[in-house]
Scaffold this active site. Structure first.
Site, mmCIF file in Angstrom:
data_model
loop_
_atom_site.group_PDB
_atom_site.id
_atom_site.type_symbol
_atom_site.label_atom_id
_atom_site.label_comp_id
_atom_site.label_asym_id
_atom_site.label_seq_id
_atom_site.Cartn_x
_atom_site.Cartn_y
_atom_site.Cartn_z
ATOM 1 N N ASP A 72 -19.627 8.062 -10.824
ATOM 2 C CA ASP A 72 -20.257 8.827 -11.698
ATOM 3 C C ASP A 72 -20.096 9.854 -9.946
ATOM 4 O OD1 ASP A 72 -22.797 7.569 -10.120
ATOM 5 O OD2 ASP A 72 -23.403 9.193 -11.449
ATOM 6 N N HIS A 94 -13.696 1.900 -13.215
ATOM 7 C CA HIS A 94 -14.370 2.913 -14.358
ATOM 8 C C HIS A 94 -15.213 3.713 -12.527
ATOM 9 C CE1 HIS A 94 -17.600 5.337 -16.490
ATOM 10 N NE2 HIS A 94 -18.174 5.355 -15.616
ATOM 11 N N ASP A 132 -10.846 -6.159 -16.437
ATOM 12 C CA ASP A 132 -10.513 -4.428 -16.051
ATOM 13 C C ASP A 132 -10.215 -3.356 -16.449
ATOM 14 O OD1 ASP A 132 -9.695 -3.114 -14.105
ATOM 15 O OD2 ASP A 132 -7.983 -4.294 -13.920
ATOM 16 N N GLU A 158 -16.994 -1.427 -11.997
ATOM 17 C CA GLU A 158 -17.392 0.743 -11.899
ATOM 18 C C GLU A 158 -17.576 0.234 -10.322
ATOM 19 O OE1 GLU A 158 -20.641 3.395 -13.513
ATOM 20 O OE2 GLU A 158 -20.603 4.242 -11.525
#
Ligand code: 9MR
Ligand code: 9MR
Length: 582
Positions: free
Chosen positions: A189, A510, A552, A561
């Site tokens: 993020d 991610h 994955d 992530e």
């Protein structure tokens, strides 16, 4: 007799001529041979783990350049079971120490992924693990010269960050705009969280303090390269310059995080433009900030004397805020009941600030030698706790041990307890390694497989390296290597968990920077979180066993992530082993 011999040798020769080149070219790659897919130093312990293959007994090491067998060995008789019940045996080729490029071959059956034996086998890996932080930079364009095919537009200038009602004070009312640029994106993020930045920067500064001469020479090809400051310190400064803006200069308290209210979509940084907020001050963020700034003050002193003074003042101010506010613990749910908009991004909430206080007091003491910080430590819990974002006491204790020669003010008995606890903590991690399926400290305790398990492996490696430094016992160094081997492929899934390094590596992390550019290979040098039986993301996993709970898939934020607090201990492990070897 003579002719018989001749025929025999002739047959051997034919066999050699037909068979030898085949080993390399035609044998299938066998995923049940698990080994470090990067490689080994010549004098390092070298093992592969063979899954199942009850029939096989012999293996050879095949030199890919010389096209020749260079070592012959036997699989160990003893079998061990993986968590999912498969049999494993060890193929040990530690005795073999020539350099080159090789595969391990189960005689006549199959071969491993290639690996190297080389003097500087982890150099590129180590560099990439730090360069990864450059790719995470907020507020800057990444140009071709430094980012290559991963060049991208700048995102998140963070010059208009809104004070969230939870963070309002007399001088900075809710809705007020402040500037808080730079820093690294936390993970997959785009938010910036002080607690997680704290352990990340602390770990990287410690890496520098432990191996300064190695890093004085290491070049990373970042925009600041060539400025007479070690590149590692240049990279860390990108985040320090952000962190310092997270302090409210009015009272010294530090905001817990800078974030959007909800996670952004999987888009490129310049398209992720939702309003960002400064959210609630917290004691944990403030003490982590104090620790980092105190450490930075001494590390940067000779390079940036003015900033060094600024950092120390900021640290002391933060410390004083935390004295008056000892238990302001961040609780996102409670906060959301009181304020709008609700904030649902990474919480990094904690139940105790005791370990953060130990860390801050330790760093402030090492930097200032002021006995008021020792008073905080005199009765503190000295038991060993493996570092993670919510458990940071030993970041401070590692620093005290690193600087033990200059902190003679400390009572000898107290320091002695610290050393004993370090060594017994490290011994605990080694207990039972030999009976684990893949021969690593990580596997000795099933609870190590949690969100970010690969960083548990890396942090165990750091502990083992400190124990090795204190004691000189080779077993600790071997244990650190075992966990690096685990990370790079000797494990239950057969993945080398670092993007771009190894034959079977994560292709779909991610990671918003990667997912939003499907035309490019994933950014290199990032360690993914790794097996996590919690599987909180609800993605499809092919196994529910703890050490196989990895997929994955880019949906898998619970196992796939990337995150700065995982890359930092990984960077520590890879680079320190390289520095020690050189
Ligand atoms: O992308 C987010 C990741 O960085 C976090 O670790 C994770 C857990 O907090 O959440 C991810 O965001 C997801 C959100 O929690 C639920 N909706 C889908 C989001 C993206 O996959
Ligand atoms: O590393 C964090 C892990 O220990 C927590 O269990 C998890 C859920 O709260 O959050 C992890 O941190 C994520 C953070 O909340 C948001 N950015 C991505 C982080 C890595 O997944």
């Amino acid at each position: 007799m003579k002719s018989k011999n001749l025929i025999f040798f002739g047959l051997l020769l034919i066999q050699w001529a037909c068979k030898a080149p085949m080993i390399d070219a035609n044998l299938p790659v066998d995923e049940s041979i698990r080994l470090n897919q990067i490689g080994f130093y010549p004098d390092q312990q070298k093992i592969a783990i063979i899954l199942n293959h009850e029939d096989a007994e012999d293996f050879v090491i095949w030199d890919m350049d010389k096209k020749d067998i260079v070592f012959e060995g036997k699989l160990a008789k003893q079998t061990t079971k993986t968590l999912s019940g498969q049999n494993t045996r060890v193929a040990d080729f530690s005795e073999f120490s020539q350099t080159g490029k090789f595969v391990l071959v189960l005689t006549g059956v199959s071969k491993s992924y290639p690996f190297e034996i080389a003097e500087q086998v982890n150099e590129q890996l180590g560099k990439a693990s730090i360069k990864a932080f450059y790719f995470q930079r907020a507020g800057i364009e990444l140009d071709k010269a430094h980012a290559g095919i991963w060049a991208r537009q700048p995102g998140h200038p963070d010059d208009q960050v809104m004070i969230h009602p939870s963070a309002a004070s007399d001088t900075r009312k809710a809705g007020h705009l402040v500037s808080s640029p730079f820093g690294w994106y936390d993970a997959g993020d785009y938010n910036k969280y002080v607690v997680n930045s704290g352990i990340t920067v602390g770990t990287l500064l410690s890496l520098y303090e432990d191996y300064p001469s190695y890093f004085q020479k290491l070049e990373l090809n970042i925009p600041e390269s060539g400025n007479q400051i070690p590149d590692l310190l240049d990279e860390i400064r990108w985040n320090l310059d952000w962190m310092i803006t997270m302090q409210d200069a009015g009272d010294g308290g530090v905001y817990h995080k800078l974030t959007t209210a909800k996670f952004e979509g999987m888009v490129e940084p310049h398209l992720a433009v939702s309003q960002r907020y400064m959210v609630a001050k917290s004691t944990t963020a403030t003490l982590d900030f104090a620790a980092v700034m105190a450490q930075a003050s001494r590390v940067y002193k000779s390079y940036y004397p003015e900033e060094s003074v600024t950092y120390l003042k900021a640290a002391e101010k933060a410390w004083n805020w935390a004295k008056v506010n000892p238990e302001v613990l961040y609780n996102q749910n409670v906060m959301n009941e009181a304020f709008d908009p609700d904030v649902v991004t990474g919480a990094y909430g904690d139940f105790s600030a005791a370990d953060e206080r130990i860390w801050a007091a330790s760093e402030l003491f090492v930097t200032t030698h002021n006995l008021i910080y020792w008073e905080e430590l005199a009765d503190a819990d000295q038991s060993f706790k493996l570092p993670s974002w919510n458990q940071v006491s030993w970041l401070g204790y590692y620093s005290l041990l690193r600087h033990q020669d200059s902190i003679t003010l400390f009572p000898q008995e107290w320091m002695a307890v610290l050393k004993i606890n370090l060594l017994s903590g490290a011994r605990t991690q080694l207990e039972g390694v030999a009976s684990t399926a893949f021969q690593s400290p990580l596997e000795t305790n099933a609870t190590n497989f949690k969100w970010g398990s690969n960083a548990v492996a890396a942090n165990q490696g750091i502990l083992l390296l400190y124990a090795y430094k204190q004691s000189g016992e080779r077993a600790f160094l071997d244990g650190a290597f075992d966990n690096l081997d685990y990370i790079l492929g000797r494990n239950a899934t057969g993945y080398s968990y670092v993007t771009g390094f190894g034959s079977k590596t994560p292709l779909h992390p991610h990671h918003r920077l990667a997912v939003s550019r499907p035309d490019l290979p994933p950014l290199p040098g990032f360690i993914v979180g790794g097996p996590n039986p919690g599987q909180q993301d609800g993605c499809t996993y092919s196994s529910s066993f703890a050490d196989e709970s990895y997929t994955d898939e880019s949906c898998s934020y619970a196992s796939n992530e990337i995150a700065i607090n995982w890359n930092a201990p990984f960077a520590y492990l890879a680079n320190s082993l390289e520095a020690i070897n050189q």
